[in-house]
Motif scaffolding. Structure first.
Motif, PDB file in Angstrom:
ATOM      1  N   PRO A  73       8.583 -13.818  -8.906  1.00 54.29           N
ATOM      2  CA  PRO A  73       7.947 -14.279  -7.809  1.00 54.29           C
ATOM      3  C   PRO A  73       6.658 -15.322  -8.726  1.00 54.29           C
ATOM      4  O   PRO A  73       6.491 -14.902  -9.715  1.00 54.29           O
ATOM      5  CB  PRO A  73       7.242 -13.338  -7.029  1.00 54.29           C
ATOM      6  N   GLU A 125      15.457  -4.451  -4.502  1.00 61.03           N
ATOM      7  CA  GLU A 125      15.489  -5.878  -3.756  1.00 61.03           C
ATOM      8  C   GLU A 125      16.579  -5.946  -2.945  1.00 61.03           C
ATOM      9  O   GLU A 125      17.581  -5.183  -2.664  1.00 61.03           O
ATOM     10  CB  GLU A 125      15.602  -6.966  -4.846  1.00 61.03           C
ATOM     11  N   ARG A 133      11.257  -5.930  -3.174  1.00 64.05           N
ATOM     12  CA  ARG A 133      11.500  -7.523  -3.143  1.00 64.05           C
ATOM     13  C   ARG A 133      12.492  -7.829  -2.207  1.00 64.05           C
ATOM     14  O   ARG A 133      13.121  -6.900  -1.837  1.00 64.05           O
ATOM     15  CB  ARG A 133      11.853  -8.290  -4.644  1.00 64.05           C
ATOM     16  N   THR A 134      12.380  -9.061  -1.832  1.00 60.64           N
ATOM     17  CA  THR A 134      13.268  -9.799  -0.759  1.00 60.64           C
ATOM     18  C   THR A 134      14.069  -8.623   0.074  1.00 60.64           C
ATOM     19  O   THR A 134      15.270  -8.497   0.031  1.00 60.64           O
ATOM     20  CB  THR A 134      14.440 -10.187  -1.676  1.00 60.64           C
ATOM     21  N   GLY A 135      12.956  -8.298   1.217  1.00 60.71           N
ATOM     22  CA  GLY A 135      13.641  -7.471   2.167  1.00 60.71           C
ATOM     23  C   GLY A 135      13.567  -5.945   1.795  1.00 60.71           C
ATOM     24  O   GLY A 135      14.297  -5.187   2.816  1.00 60.71           O
ATOM     25  N   HIS A 158       6.739  -8.035  -2.543  1.00 57.12           N
ATOM     26  CA  HIS A 158       6.920  -9.311  -2.342  1.00 57.12           C
ATOM     27  C   HIS A 158       8.225  -9.574  -1.387  1.00 57.12           C
ATOM     28  O   HIS A 158       9.343  -9.101  -1.506  1.00 57.12           O
ATOM     29  CB  HIS A 158       7.401  -9.971  -3.744  1.00 57.12           C
ATOM     30  N   GLU A 159       7.577 -10.034  -0.068  1.00 54.50           N
ATOM     31  CA  GLU A 159       8.585 -10.042   1.098  1.00 54.50           C
ATOM     32  C   GLU A 159       9.446  -8.993   1.239  1.00 54.50           C
ATOM     33  O   GLU A 159      10.602  -8.831   1.332  1.00 54.50           O
ATOM     34  CB  GLU A 159       9.502 -11.487   0.564  1.00 54.50           C
ATOM     35  N   GLU A 179       3.920 -12.824  -0.589  1.00 55.21           N
ATOM     36  CA  GLU A 179       4.724 -13.595   0.075  1.00 55.21           C
ATOM     37  C   GLU A 179       5.515 -12.779   1.272  1.00 55.21           C
ATOM     38  O   GLU A 179       6.459 -12.607   1.503  1.00 55.21           O
ATOM     39  CB  GLU A 179       5.967 -13.644  -1.092  1.00 55.21           C
ATOM     40  N   GLY A 180       4.346 -12.355   2.078  1.00 58.94           N
ATOM     41  CA  GLY A 180       4.591 -11.837   3.351  1.00 58.94           C
ATOM     42  C   GLY A 180       5.112 -10.414   3.271  1.00 58.94           C
ATOM     43  O   GLY A 180       5.297  -9.695   4.143  1.00 58.94           O
ATOM     44  N   GLY A 181       4.607  -9.794   2.044  1.00 54.51           N
ATOM     45  CA  GLY A 181       5.000  -8.226   1.928  1.00 54.51           C
ATOM     46  C   GLY A 181       4.086  -7.594   2.588  1.00 54.51           C
ATOM     47  O   GLY A 181       2.961  -7.998   2.985  1.00 54.51           O
ATOM     48  N   THR A 192       0.204 -14.538   4.912  1.00 51.93           N
ATOM     49  CA  THR A 192       1.389 -13.674   5.709  1.00 51.93           C
ATOM     50  C   THR A 192       1.584 -12.488   5.312  1.00 51.93           C
ATOM     51  O   THR A 192       2.174 -11.366   5.762  1.00 51.93           O
ATOM     52  CB  THR A 192       2.647 -14.365   5.806  1.00 51.93           C
ATOM     53  N   SER A 193       0.623 -11.799   4.163  1.00 49.87           N
ATOM     54  CA  SER A 193       0.725 -10.538   3.695  1.00 49.87           C
ATOM     55  C   SER A 193      -0.066  -9.533   4.229  1.00 49.87           C
ATOM     56  O   SER A 193      -0.999  -9.931   4.968  1.00 49.87           O
ATOM     57  CB  SER A 193       0.507 -10.327   2.282  1.00 49.87           C
TER      58      SER A 193
END
Lengths: 78, 190
Positions: A72, B47, B70-72, B93-94, B116-118, B141-142
């Motif tokens: 990231p 992730e 990460r990523t969802g 992260h997200e 990142e919206g986490g 957005t976090s």
């Protein structure tokens, strides 16, 4: 070592294996008392499998043994 | 160890001097108990919508986040001690990261970071003596929710957050953080 069915590994040591040490594909691996040392790639690489481990150690991997995913944009140091 | 798809259950994982994380979990479910990480790239990297629980973690001197979602991914950590990480100590992260009964000390980067919206939830967490901020919310957005936590002795700030990030604290003690309890991050990444 490759596993596509069901396998149990108990009390094994892997040293300085430069490729994937244990590959599991759509299988079921039960691992106990495993030691991996000096890996060149993943000690255990499993795809769509069930992996059950107890007392497993990974030590002293080769510096090039891991290629990190894209990081990231926020740096590790914050 | 690299698990892609399927399920991982592990009790007693130890990683020492690794170039990568002890467990890289991608698109999988994992239940990990008694994980030790020393000078690795982290104990757990989850992730691609993985669901991971970690109960009992000791991480020392890692050169990547001890736990990174990460990523969802959804990661729950219960009962952990993370010390002297030379990067962000724990991060989402997200993704979603829940910490309960966790102590973080001596991190070179942010102690616990949402980015990142986490979303990060902390309950009964101590974050102390880091060289950066104790808690970070790096973009608007976090989200961070902290309950019954102690954030003390961190060099940069107690909480370093984007002005639009949601940071909720309840029964949180701030003490001796350089830069104050909260510092706003002007840019999206801080």
């Amino acid at each position: 070592m490759a596993v596509k069915g069901t396998a149990t590994a108990d009390g094994l040591s892997f040293e300085n294996v430069r490729t994937t040490n244990v590959l599991v594909e759509r299988g079921h691996l039960t691992g106990r008392r495993l030691r991996f040392r000096g890996m060149g790639q993943s000690a255990i690489l499993a795809f769509d499998s069930r992996v059950e481990l107890s007392d497993v150690a990974f030590e002293d991997a080769h510096p090039d043994s891991y290629l990190p995913p894209p990081s990231p944009t926020c740096t590790d140091a914050g | 160890m690299n698990v892609r798809g399927g399920r991982l259950e592990a009790d007693g994982l130890r990683g020492t001097d690794l170039a990568g994380p002890v467990a890289l979990v991608t698109g999988s479910e994992a239940a990990l108990t008694s994980v030790t990480s020393e000078r690795t790239r982290g104990a757990v990297l989850a992730e691609e919508s993985s669901t991971v629980t970690v109960r009992g973690l000791e991480a020392t001197g890692d050169h990547g986040a001890a736990v990174r979602a990460r990523t969802g991914a959804t990661v729950e950590v219960v009962d952990a001690r993370v010390s002297d990480v030379s990067a962000v100590a724990l991060a989402a992260h997200e993704a979603s990261l829940s910490l309960t009964s966790v102590e973080v000390s001596g991190a070179k980067g942010v102690g616990v970071l949402a980015d990142e919206g986490g979303t990060v939830t902390l309950e009964d967490v101590v974050i102390r003596d880091g060289r950066h901020a104790g808690v970070g919310a790096a973009d608007g957005t976090s989200r961070v929710e902290a309950v019954r936590c102690r954030i003390a002795g961190n060099a940069r700030a107690g909480v370093r957050a984007h002005p639009h990030a949601v940071v909720e604290t309840r029964d949180v003690t701030f003490r001796d953080n350089g830069g104050g309890d909260r510092e706003d991050v002007p840019g999206p990444k801080g």
